[in-house]
Motif scaffolding. Sequence first.
Motif, PDB file in Angstrom:
ATOM      1  N   ARG A 172      40.514  25.461   0.005  1.00 45.80           N
ATOM      2  CA  ARG A 172      41.517  25.405   0.021  1.00 45.80           C
ATOM      3  C   ARG A 172      41.672  24.094   0.796  1.00 45.80           C
ATOM      4  O   ARG A 172      42.702  23.531   0.351  1.00 45.80           O
ATOM      5  N   ARG A 173      40.266  23.322   1.337  1.00 55.13           N
ATOM      6  CA  ARG A 173      40.079  21.677   0.950  1.00 55.13           C
ATOM      7  C   ARG A 173      38.495  21.498   1.413  1.00 55.13           C
ATOM      8  O   ARG A 173      37.379  20.731   1.624  1.00 55.13           O
ATOM      9  N   PRO A 174      38.984  21.258  -0.527  1.00 52.88           N
ATOM     10  CA  PRO A 174      36.976  21.055  -1.283  1.00 52.88           C
ATOM     11  C   PRO A 174      37.068  19.513  -0.872  1.00 52.88           C
ATOM     12  O   PRO A 174      37.721  18.253  -1.219  1.00 52.88           O
ATOM     13  N   THR A 175      36.004  18.842  -0.849  1.00 53.11           N
ATOM     14  CA  THR A 175      35.262  17.565  -0.580  1.00 53.11           C
ATOM     15  C   THR A 175      33.695  17.979  -0.777  1.00 53.11           C
ATOM     16  O   THR A 175      33.498  18.744  -2.137  1.00 53.11           O
ATOM     17  N   GLU A 176      33.000  16.629  -1.192  1.00 54.36           N
ATOM     18  CA  GLU A 176      31.566  16.331  -1.508  1.00 54.36           C
ATOM     19  C   GLU A 176      30.723  17.691  -0.783  1.00 54.36           C
ATOM     20  O   GLU A 176      30.776  18.143  -1.282  1.00 54.36           O
ATOM     21  N   GLY A 177      31.446  17.359   0.167  1.00 56.35           N
ATOM     22  CA  GLY A 177      30.199  18.811   1.769  1.00 56.35           C
ATOM     23  C   GLY A 177      30.995  19.649   1.195  1.00 56.35           C
ATOM     24  O   GLY A 177      29.636  20.906   1.115  1.00 56.35           O
ATOM     25  N   THR A 178      31.492  20.816   0.675  1.00 48.30           N
ATOM     26  CA  THR A 178      31.815  21.567   0.626  1.00 48.30           C
ATOM     27  C   THR A 178      31.273  22.161  -0.976  1.00 48.30           C
ATOM     28  O   THR A 178      30.350  23.028  -0.760  1.00 48.30           O
ATOM     29  N   LEU A 179      31.516  21.180  -1.848  1.00 48.98           N
ATOM     30  CA  LEU A 179      30.613  21.038  -3.279  1.00 48.98           C
ATOM     31  C   LEU A 179      28.730  21.450  -2.930  1.00 48.98           C
ATOM     32  O   LEU A 179      28.623  21.968  -4.231  1.00 48.98           O
ATOM     33  N   ARG A 180      29.259  20.722  -2.024  1.00 48.56           N
ATOM     34  CA  ARG A 180      27.345  21.134  -2.434  1.00 48.56           C
ATOM     35  C   ARG A 180      26.482  22.058  -1.733  1.00 48.56           C
ATOM     36  O   ARG A 180      26.270  22.880  -2.324  1.00 48.56           O
ATOM     37  N   TRP A 181      27.650  22.807  -0.777  1.00 52.70           N
ATOM     38  CA  TRP A 181      26.852  23.838   0.110  1.00 52.70           C
ATOM     39  C   TRP A 181      27.628  25.824  -1.043  1.00 52.70           C
ATOM     40  O   TRP A 181      27.271  26.390  -1.795  1.00 52.70           O
ATOM     41  N   VAL A 182      28.584  24.679  -1.938  1.00 52.61           N
ATOM     42  CA  VAL A 182      28.378  26.174  -2.851  1.00 52.61           C
ATOM     43  C   VAL A 182      27.820  25.532  -4.140  1.00 52.61           C
ATOM     44  O   VAL A 182      27.287  26.903  -4.382  1.00 52.61           O
ATOM     45  N   ASN A 183      27.131  24.797  -4.227  1.00 54.98           N
ATOM     46  CA  ASN A 183      26.039  24.579  -5.530  1.00 54.98           C
ATOM     47  C   ASN A 183      24.777  25.205  -4.512  1.00 54.98           C
ATOM     48  O   ASN A 183      23.878  25.782  -5.465  1.00 54.98           O
ATOM     49  N   ALA A 184      24.320  24.847  -3.513  1.00 58.70           N
ATOM     50  CA  ALA A 184      23.192  24.729  -3.076  1.00 58.70           C
ATOM     51  C   ALA A 184      23.073  27.175  -2.799  1.00 58.70           C
ATOM     52  O   ALA A 184      21.853  27.398  -3.305  1.00 58.70           O
ATOM     53  N   LEU A 185      24.371  27.265  -2.760  1.00 62.94           N
ATOM     54  CA  LEU A 185      24.321  28.708  -2.565  1.00 62.94           C
ATOM     55  C   LEU A 185      24.623  29.786  -3.702  1.00 62.94           C
ATOM     56  O   LEU A 185      24.850  30.853  -3.578  1.00 62.94           O
TER      57      LEU A 185
END
Length: 380
Positions: A362-375
Amino acid sequence: MTRIVCLSLLAAIPLSAEPLVVHEWGTFTVLQDENGRTVPGINSDDEPVPGFVHRIGNLIRSTQQSPAETKAPLPRCHPDVLMRLETPVIYFYPPTGQEPVVDVEVSFPGGWISEYYPDAVATTPGLREGKILRSESGRLLWKDLKIGGTSSGPKTDAPVWLVPREVDARSVRTSDGETERYLFYRGVANIEASVRVRREGEILKLSGDTRAAWLADFRGDGTAAFCRGVPEMPVKFSEYSRASLDRLRAEMRGELVAEGLFPKEADAMLKTWEDSYFQTRGLRLFYIVPREWTDRHLPLKISPAAEVQRAMIGRIELVTPEQRRTLERLVKLDFVNPADLPGGYHLLGRFANALLADEHRRRPTEGTLRWVNALRLGGE
């Protein structure tokens, strides 16, 4: 002579035939945000069952003909998964002295039955394409089950598996020799719950069809606070205690027995919730799912005919302001090593991954992408 023949025929007919009795319990779980919107992606399992349980993931691997046919793994937070069907079990009580052979079929319109035991024939439309279609039904068929005896299944130390055995039901056995005290299955679906909860300030408003509901806040330390569900419920509680949790269990047990479960069955159901429901931090609404809704969204067929009781609980995990603040803080943190996730992740609750994946969609950022990749939320 005619009078004698008629009396003889009547004597040969039993005045009352003892039926095959079948009882089932289970839980429909969803995650809803402050506006009552269902948050997708809750298929990640934090309470795995023993390794001998059959899984639909094996169906993909067993039918692949070549490496070129290998599909990408299903996402850990699948966007089609709006609901979890958690740990339904089916018990059998045959007529005295009988060991009937039965067929059991469960359908899940708009869903897949993803785990089951003993073995059965599973139908999973859209699985190879990775799509859960509302227009299709997943199915599970157990054929020629022999009912009788009190043998338990394979050895395990998993409480979620052992507790449902603590009943007086007869065992089931397949033609291949797999045995258990009950039929077990789980599933995921692209359907909405029968109840919706919206937050308006410090008030939660409930809408939908149920005759009993409980709003409960669990602190994760064995204490809880709750109130009986009504259309409008205050979200702040004053009394958190172990006694409140005991009262909640007692009220729910009474309602499950009123739904037709035997007391030992109600106890077994509540005991399976101990870790993931009662000891896990979070705000959640429990409610009695109407039998008509269950029969429509999870049709059950048993042959020969049986006297069936189904007691299903709906559970709504509610997103809280505290979780929103935690989420906002976490997505701003910088980290590299996925094995060393920043502190506070556990405060997002049982469906932390779904909340993080939903935030990224819903609100993609570099921070959310970091979590998606990490998990690895895009795949297993």
